[in-house]
Design a protein around this motif. Structure first.
Motif, short mmCIF file in Angstrom:
data_model
loop_
_atom_site.label_atom_id
_atom_site.label_comp_id
_atom_site.label_asym_id
_atom_site.label_seq_id
_atom_site.Cartn_x
_atom_site.Cartn_y
_atom_site.Cartn_z
N TYR A 179 0.83 -1.21 0.00
CA TYR A 179 0.00 0.00 0.00
C TYR A 179 0.87 1.26 0.00
O TYR A 179 0.63 2.19 -0.77
CB TYR A 179 -0.92 0.01 1.22
CG TYR A 179 -1.69 1.30 1.39
CD1 TYR A 179 -2.77 1.60 0.58
CD2 TYR A 179 -1.30 2.22 2.36
CE1 TYR A 179 -3.47 2.79 0.73
CE2 TYR A 179 -1.98 3.42 2.52
CZ TYR A 179 -3.07 3.70 1.70
OH TYR A 179 -3.75 4.88 1.86
N LEU A 180 1.90 1.28 0.85
CA LEU A 180 2.78 2.44 0.93
C LEU A 180 3.63 2.58 -0.33
O LEU A 180 3.91 3.69 -0.78
CB LEU A 180 3.68 2.34 2.16
CG LEU A 180 2.96 2.45 3.51
CD1 LEU A 180 3.95 2.28 4.65
CD2 LEU A 180 2.22 3.78 3.64
N LYS A 181 4.03 1.46 -0.92
CA LYS A 181 4.80 1.51 -2.17
C LYS A 181 4.02 2.24 -3.26
O LYS A 181 4.58 3.01 -4.05
CB LYS A 181 5.12 0.09 -2.65
CG LYS A 181 6.23 -0.63 -1.90
CD LYS A 181 6.39 -2.03 -2.46
CE LYS A 181 7.43 -2.84 -1.70
NZ LYS A 181 8.80 -2.42 -2.05
N ALA A 182 2.71 1.98 -3.29
CA ALA A 182 1.86 2.58 -4.33
C ALA A 182 1.71 4.09 -4.16
O ALA A 182 1.30 4.79 -5.10
CB ALA A 182 0.49 1.92 -4.32
N LEU A 183 2.05 4.61 -2.98
CA LEU A 183 1.93 6.04 -2.73
C LEU A 183 3.19 6.81 -3.09
O LEU A 183 3.19 8.04 -3.11
CB LEU A 183 1.60 6.28 -1.24
CG LEU A 183 0.29 5.69 -0.73
CD1 LEU A 183 0.14 5.98 0.76
CD2 LEU A 183 -0.90 6.23 -1.50
N LEU A 184 4.26 6.09 -3.41
CA LEU A 184 5.53 6.74 -3.72
C LEU A 184 5.59 7.20 -5.18
O LEU A 184 4.84 6.71 -6.03
CB LEU A 184 6.68 5.77 -3.42
CG LEU A 184 6.86 5.42 -1.94
CD1 LEU A 184 7.95 4.37 -1.76
CD2 LEU A 184 7.19 6.67 -1.12
N PRO A 185 6.50 8.14 -5.49
CA PRO A 185 6.54 8.71 -6.85
C PRO A 185 6.76 7.70 -7.97
O PRO A 185 6.25 7.88 -9.07
CB PRO A 185 7.73 9.69 -6.76
CG PRO A 185 7.82 10.05 -5.33
CD PRO A 185 7.42 8.83 -4.58
N GLU A 186 7.53 6.62 -7.70
CA GLU A 186 7.85 5.68 -8.77
C GLU A 186 6.59 5.12 -9.43
O GLU A 186 6.52 4.98 -10.66
CB GLU A 186 8.72 4.54 -8.25
CG GLU A 186 9.15 3.58 -9.36
CD GLU A 186 10.22 2.61 -8.92
OE1 GLU A 186 10.17 1.45 -9.40
OE2 GLU A 186 11.10 2.99 -8.13
N LYS A 187 5.58 4.83 -8.64
CA LYS A 187 4.32 4.29 -9.17
C LYS A 187 3.67 5.31 -10.10
O LYS A 187 3.18 4.96 -11.20
CB LYS A 187 3.37 3.96 -8.03
CG LYS A 187 1.97 3.49 -8.44
CD LYS A 187 2.02 2.14 -9.13
CE LYS A 187 0.64 1.49 -9.20
NZ LYS A 187 -0.40 2.31 -9.84
N ARG A 188 3.67 6.58 -9.75
CA ARG A 188 3.05 7.61 -10.58
C ARG A 188 3.81 7.79 -11.88
O ARG A 188 3.20 8.00 -12.95
CB ARG A 188 2.96 8.92 -9.80
CG ARG A 188 2.03 8.85 -8.59
CD ARG A 188 1.74 10.22 -8.01
NE ARG A 188 2.88 10.79 -7.32
CZ ARG A 188 3.20 10.54 -6.05
NH1 ARG A 188 2.46 9.69 -5.34
NH2 ARG A 188 4.24 11.12 -5.48
N TYR A 189 5.13 7.73 -11.82
CA TYR A 189 5.93 7.86 -13.05
C TYR A 189 5.69 6.69 -14.00
O TYR A 189 5.53 6.87 -15.21
CB TYR A 189 7.41 7.94 -12.70
CG TYR A 189 7.89 9.34 -12.37
CD1 TYR A 189 8.19 10.24 -13.38
CD2 TYR A 189 8.04 9.75 -11.05
CE1 TYR A 189 8.64 11.52 -13.10
CE2 TYR A 189 8.49 11.03 -10.75
CZ TYR A 189 8.78 11.92 -11.78
OH TYR A 189 9.21 13.18 -11.49
N ARG A 190 5.65 5.49 -13.45
CA ARG A 190 5.45 4.32 -14.31
C ARG A 190 4.04 4.32 -14.91
O ARG A 190 3.83 3.86 -16.04
CB ARG A 190 5.69 3.03 -13.52
CG ARG A 190 7.15 2.86 -13.11
CD ARG A 190 7.45 1.43 -12.69
NE ARG A 190 8.82 1.28 -12.23
CZ ARG A 190 9.89 1.15 -13.02
NH1 ARG A 190 9.73 1.16 -14.33
NH2 ARG A 190 11.10 1.01 -12.51
#
Length: 310
Positions: free
Chosen positions: A276-287
């Motif tokens: 859940y926390l991983k999905a809130l980090l910038p990398e997810k938004r960039y991908r």
């Protein structure tokens, strides 16, 4: 009134305000504040005990204080920060051959001062028919070396409310905070106690980027993104609230463009176990935004990133 005394009194007032906010345990979210201002002003509605005319005056005053605060912070900078120097050295090595463009959402003038101190020529991508620099008409548009596009404006851009001329000046704090002296436009010679409007896009969910100035800046940004072979995002988390900028990227960045994203160790999803926390980090938004681009993430900070590429 002597400038030094005035700035001293403003500093004391700022500290008093800060102490009051801390004492009352008040936390202020600037996006909430400015969104409320802008919504009320657009609708010409009153909010609580304030009329929309009073809200406009308060908003204008806060924006002016932004100019003062950021300007004083930059005055205290020694321009010897290793991270910034790594970036400047990287630009020095590459800007004459690759002609990079820097697109920033920041208002501050720290980068411009680093560039000036290192004798690096750059263009602000403004049109010469409506802007002046320190009182003198100047317009270079796109340069052949380095372009700096400030899509949210800048603390040293002041717009004359009489003739609409944009002044790029290092004397913005003095021009806006000099009691007893009327503000005067170098182009139309108008004088008034309040003549200049700082040209910045405030932190609000209702961003106003429809003026000629911002249409030109955003249009130039789109053109530069379309032709870019390599894009480096530095310290930008790609927040969902920046939907205008996300749309600009989504529309103009080709899928063949190589992308590097430079963040910090706290942004690294490999350091977190929770999905859940991983999905809130910038990398997810960039991908999600660039699903087909060749994209690489770096989490050592921008100083290390640019130092390793010199």
């Amino acid at each position: 009134l002597d400038n030094s005394i005035y700035y001293r009194d403003i500093s004391l007032l700022k500290e008093k305000v800060r102490e009051c906010l801390e004492r009352e345990s008040i936390t202020v979210n600037l996006e909430d504040v400015f969104t409320s201002f802008d919504k009320s002003l657009n609708l010409k509605e009153h909010m609580h005990k304030y009329t929309y005319a009073e809200l406009d005056k308060i908003r204008h005053s806060i924006v002016r204080l932004f100019v003062y605060y950021f300007s004083k912070c930059i005055d205290k900078h020694d321009f010897q920060h290793s991270d910034y120097l790594s970036f400047i050295n990287y630009l020095k090595k590459n800007y004459k051959n690759t002609h990079p463009t820097i697109i920033t959402t920041n208002w501050d003038t720290l980068l411009e001062k680093y560039l000036n101190k290192n004798s690096m020529e750059y263009g602000l991508v403004l049109h010469d028919n409506y802007y002046i620099v320190d009182g003198h008409p100047r317009g270079k548009g796109l340069t052949k070396k380095l372009n700096l596009i400030k899509i949210h404006g800048s603390i040293n851009w002041l717009r004359c409310l009489s003739c609409n001329t944009l002044s790029v000046t290092n004397d913005a704090p003095t021009m806006l905070f000099q009691d007893g002296t009327k503000e005067k436009c170098n182009r139309c010679s108008s004088e008034n106690s309040i003549l200049f409007q700082p040209e910045i896009v405030t932190p609000t969910m209702i961003k106003s980027i429809d003026s000629l100035l911002y249409r030109n800046l955003w249009g130039a940004s789109g053109n530069e993104l379309m032709s870019a072979e390599h894009i480096i995002f530095v310290g930008y988390s790609l927040p969902l609230a920046d939907y205008d900028f996300r749309y600009l990227l989504q529309k103009h960045v080709p899928i063949s463009t190589k992308i590097d994203v430079v963040l910090y160790k706290n942004d690294n999803p490999n350091n977190i176990n929770s999905l859940y926390l991983k999905a809130l980090l910038p990398e997810k938004r960039y991908r999600d935004l660039f699903p087909k681009n060749p994209i690489t993430f770096y989490y050592e900070g921008f100083g290390e990133y640019f130092a390793s590429r010199q």
